[in-house]
Design a protein around this motif. Structure first.
Motif, PDB file in Angstrom:
ATOM      1  N   ILE A  89       0.876  -1.178   0.000  1.00  0.00           N
ATOM      2  CA  ILE A  89       0.000   0.000   0.000  1.00  0.00           C
ATOM      3  C   ILE A  89       0.910   1.224   0.000  1.00  0.00           C
ATOM      4  O   ILE A  89       1.299   1.750   1.042  1.00  0.00           O
ATOM      5  N   THR A  90       1.313   1.629  -1.194  1.00  0.00           N
ATOM      6  CA  THR A  90       2.142   2.828  -1.340  1.00  0.00           C
ATOM      7  C   THR A  90       1.263   4.070  -1.291  1.00  0.00           C
ATOM      8  O   THR A  90       0.025   3.978  -1.299  1.00  0.00           O
ATOM      9  N   GLY A  91       1.904   5.237  -1.291  1.00  0.00           N
ATOM     10  CA  GLY A  91       1.132   6.471  -1.370  1.00  0.00           C
ATOM     11  C   GLY A  91       0.286   6.519  -2.629  1.00  0.00           C
ATOM     12  O   GLY A  91      -0.873   6.965  -2.601  1.00  0.00           O
ATOM     13  N   SER A  92       0.854   6.052  -3.735  1.00  0.00           N
ATOM     14  CA  SER A  92       0.115   6.040  -4.998  1.00  0.00           C
ATOM     15  C   SER A  92      -1.084   5.115  -4.925  1.00  0.00           C
ATOM     16  O   SER A  92      -2.183   5.449  -5.391  1.00  0.00           O
ATOM     17  N   ALA A  93      -0.886   3.920  -4.351  1.00  0.00           N
ATOM     18  CA  ALA A  93      -1.993   2.967  -4.231  1.00  0.00           C
ATOM     19  C   ALA A  93      -3.097   3.541  -3.346  1.00  0.00           C
ATOM     20  O   ALA A  93      -4.289   3.448  -3.672  1.00  0.00           O
ATOM     21  N   ALA A  94      -2.715   4.137  -2.209  1.00  0.00           N
ATOM     22  CA  ALA A  94      -3.706   4.723  -1.306  1.00  0.00           C
ATOM     23  C   ALA A  94      -4.454   5.863  -1.987  1.00  0.00           C
ATOM     24  O   ALA A  94      -5.683   6.002  -1.850  1.00  0.00           O
ATOM     25  N   TYR A  95      -3.739   6.694  -2.735  1.00  0.00           N
ATOM     26  CA  TYR A  95      -4.361   7.805  -3.467  1.00  0.00           C
ATOM     27  C   TYR A  95      -5.431   7.278  -4.426  1.00  0.00           C
ATOM     28  O   TYR A  95      -6.556   7.792  -4.476  1.00  0.00           O
ATOM     29  N   ASN A  96      -5.078   6.249  -5.199  1.00  0.00           N
ATOM     30  CA  ASN A  96      -6.035   5.698  -6.159  1.00  0.00           C
ATOM     31  C   ASN A  96      -7.238   5.075  -5.472  1.00  0.00           C
ATOM     32  O   ASN A  96      -8.378   5.236  -5.924  1.00  0.00           O
ATOM     33  N   LEU A  97      -6.988   4.363  -4.380  1.00  0.00           N
ATOM     34  CA  LEU A  97      -8.097   3.753  -3.649  1.00  0.00           C
ATOM     35  C   LEU A  97      -9.073   4.815  -3.140  1.00  0.00           C
ATOM     36  O   LEU A  97     -10.296   4.630  -3.189  1.00  0.00           O
ATOM     37  N   LEU A  98      -8.535   5.936  -2.684  1.00  0.00           N
ATOM     38  CA  LEU A  98      -9.396   6.984  -2.136  1.00  0.00           C
ATOM     39  C   LEU A  98     -10.073   7.821  -3.218  1.00  0.00           C
ATOM     40  O   LEU A  98     -10.952   8.633  -2.905  1.00  0.00           O
ATOM     41  N   SER A 404      -9.035   2.536 -13.927  1.00  0.00           N
ATOM     42  CA  SER A 404      -9.188   3.535 -14.982  1.00  0.00           C
ATOM     43  C   SER A 404      -9.264   4.939 -14.398  1.00  0.00           C
ATOM     44  O   SER A 404     -10.039   5.203 -13.473  1.00  0.00           O
ATOM     45  N   LYS A 405      -8.464   5.854 -14.957  1.00  0.00           N
ATOM     46  CA  LYS A 405      -8.530   7.260 -14.534  1.00  0.00           C
ATOM     47  C   LYS A 405      -9.806   7.929 -15.019  1.00  0.00           C
ATOM     48  O   LYS A 405     -10.155   9.011 -14.553  1.00  0.00           O
ATOM     49  N   ASN A 406     -10.484   7.299 -15.969  1.00  0.00           N
ATOM     50  CA  ASN A 406     -11.714   7.904 -16.492  1.00  0.00           C
ATOM     51  C   ASN A 406     -12.848   7.860 -15.482  1.00  0.00           C
ATOM     52  O   ASN A 406     -13.668   8.779 -15.420  1.00  0.00           O
ATOM     53  N   ASP A 407     -12.902   6.773 -14.689  1.00  0.00           N
ATOM     54  CA  ASP A 407     -14.029   6.656 -13.748  1.00  0.00           C
ATOM     55  C   ASP A 407     -13.624   6.196 -12.353  1.00  0.00           C
ATOM     56  O   ASP A 407     -14.445   6.185 -11.448  1.00  0.00           O
ATOM     57  N   TYR A 408     -12.356   5.840 -12.144  1.00  0.00           N
ATOM     58  CA  TYR A 408     -11.892   5.283 -10.869  1.00  0.00           C
ATOM     59  C   TYR A 408     -12.861   4.203 -10.362  1.00  0.00           C
ATOM     60  O   TYR A 408     -13.203   4.129  -9.200  1.00  0.00           O
ATOM     61  N   LYS A 409     -13.270   3.370 -11.303  1.00  0.00           N
ATOM     62  CA  LYS A 409     -14.195   2.275 -10.999  1.00  0.00           C
ATOM     63  C   LYS A 409     -13.823   1.007 -11.757  1.00  0.00           C
ATOM     64  O   LYS A 409     -13.812  -0.085 -11.192  1.00  0.00           O
TER      65      LYS A 409
END
Length: 495
Positions: A89-98, A404-409
């Protein structure tokens, strides 16, 4: 363009992102007459995703076992006790999850971490300060003076909230912490001149600050404890032979021995902390540095230092997994854990057909069958642009899953997600790897385990292009299953 062509174009365009691993592609639908319970629970993933972590059930055979393709479990032969399996769980992973909706994130985290309703991932790795997949470069003590230690925005806003959500799903989760660099004011350019090294990249820890840096680890563990997050293990330095990463710091075995022996080990003990320390945390081939070969074993030769180390951690960016067996034979009383591997554009990381087989062979079963107590892969989640990333870090990496950055879903599941899931779904923390005998074949690899609740777990890789009906026999019961070509199958059952 006529209507037919428009529809065809739209269909192709909408499937571009999901074509390499999404669970909506080529999935065999559940058949209404398939059993929903049975003596044996099975998870199957084919490289083609015709079966996408498909759960099924079968019963024990009622007839005598005459199969020439029988693998027998031998629980009288015992190997290592397993700690768990997971991802970073990197900063990048946490950012995307949130960036996901709370409902979508809760669903994904449950599928990933729940021991009863999901894959049951049980061991994760986080950075102490920044990593090369953080939103910025920082440590927890950038202003000189250990009194200025404090958690930073990335921990407070991103990593800690995600960890709390995961722990609510799996309270027994183990967490490992690793620093990419010490605060810059603690670094020197070399150990001879001890000149200042005001750079995130490279440099060495100044022996003058060994005590302060030991306190830095203690403060970090205690700060997370206050948040309800217990740290199970640490490594003193991520990739200690790598002076090019962002961020990074060199720590040769002589330095790590001295730092842990005189500062980190005693500081943890004085604070009453039982956090395990793992040495090294780098490549099988020691980056081809002859004087750094057998890095952890050289540390263990100092009895005082060795007493502070639970074992050693390894990555696979150079060398071969056979190094794990070599180190185990030289230090059989010390643990081994595999802590990092990556997929990316350089190794066809989004080609599930290729990577599922190779990563299962080399990373999952390959490390476990060479005495690794746990397996942790790199970023749990990156976005569809392989980020957030930054200059100096990996800009060509994929995550265990990509969103996906388009919908984060919309999520594409990559090989690392599957290989960890096939282990964690049936092999539970505390399980003991046990012996096997019987059928062997080229392209067939497997490992057997006995869980603490008395159940068995068996994880099998069939690399061949042909299906094979394999029989498993625990000495009391046996059953057969048609293992698909190019597939991974995980089984669990009680005797």
């Amino acid at each position: 363009m006529n209507l037919k062509k428009l529809i065809l174009f739209g269909t192709i365009f909408s499937s571009v992102f999901t074509a390499c691993g999404n669970d909506a592609v080529n999935v065999t639908p559940e058949q209404p007459n398939e059993p929903t319970s049975g003596d044996v629970k099975i998870y199957t993933t084919t490289a083609s995703l015709s079966r996408d972590f498909k759960k099924s059930f079968i019963d024990f055979s009622k007839t005598s076992n005459m199969s020439p393709k029988t693998i027998k479990l031998d629980e009288t032969t015992k190997f290592q006790t397993m700690d768990g399996f997971g991802s970073a769980i990197t900063g990048s992973a946490a950012y995307n999850l949130l960036k996901m909706t709370s409902q979508d994130r809760a669903k994904f985290l449950k599928e990933t971490f729940s021991p009863t309703e999901g894959m049951g991932q049980s061991y994760i790795r986080i950075a102490i300060g920044c990593s090369d997949f953080s939103l910025s470069e920082y440590t927890l003590n950038d202003e000189p003076g250990i009194a200025n230690f404090a958690l930073q925005e990335e921990e407070i806003k991103y990593v800690i909230p995600v960890l709390k959500e995961i722990l609510a799903i799996n309270p027994s989760l183990k967490i490992m912490g690793s620093p990419w660099t010490a605060p810059l004011w603690m670094k020197v350019n070399n150990l001879a001149s001890l000149g200042a090294h005001n750079s995130w990249t490279g440099g060495h820890l100044n022996p003058k600050y060994y005590q302060d840096y030991g306190t830095y680890f203690v403060k970090w563990i205690q700060a997370l404890q206050k948040e309800g997050i217990n740290i199970y293990s640490i490594t003193p330095q991520n990739e200690p032979l790598n002076d090019k990463n962002s961020a990074s710091m060199v720590m040769h075995w002589q330095e790590q021995l001295a730092f842990v022996k005189t500062a980190l080990g005693p500081k943890l003990k004085a604070a009453g902390l039982t956090t395990k320390i793992y040495a090294f945390d780098h490549n099988y081939n020691y980056d081809d540095m002859a004087d750094q070969e057998d890095y952890p074993v050289k540390i263990y030769e100092d009895a005082v230092a060795a007493a502070f180390f639970a074992g050693a951690a390894y990555h696979n960016y150079g060398g071969d997994k056979a190094e794990l067996l070599d180190i185990h034979q030289k230090a059989p009383n010390k643990d081994l854990i595999f802590t990092e591997t990556s997929i990316g554009t350089w190794n066809d990381g989004n080609n599930l057909g290729k990577r599922l087989i190779e990563d299962m062979r080399e990373v999952a079963l390959g490390t476990v069958n060479n005495w690794a107590k746990g397996v942790i892969v790199w970023n749990l989640m990156l976005d569809s642009d392989r980020g957030p990333n930054r200059e100096g870090g990996c800009q060509t990496c994929y995550g265990a899953v990509d969103i996906s950055k388009n919908d984060y879903k919309t999520i594409r599941k990559n090989s690392h997600y599957y290989i960890i899931g096939h282990l964690s779904s049936v092999v539970k923390p505390g399980a003991v790897r046990i012996g096997t005998s019987g059928y062997v074949a080229n392209g067939l690899q497997y490992a057997a385990f006995k869980n603490t609740d008395g159940s068995y777990a068996f994880v099998l890789l069939n690399e061949s292009g042909e299906t094979s009906r394999i029989t498993l026999d625990d000495g009391k019961n046996h059953f057969s299953y048609e293992v698909p070509a190019a597939s991974v199958v995980s089984y669990t059952w009680k005797k």
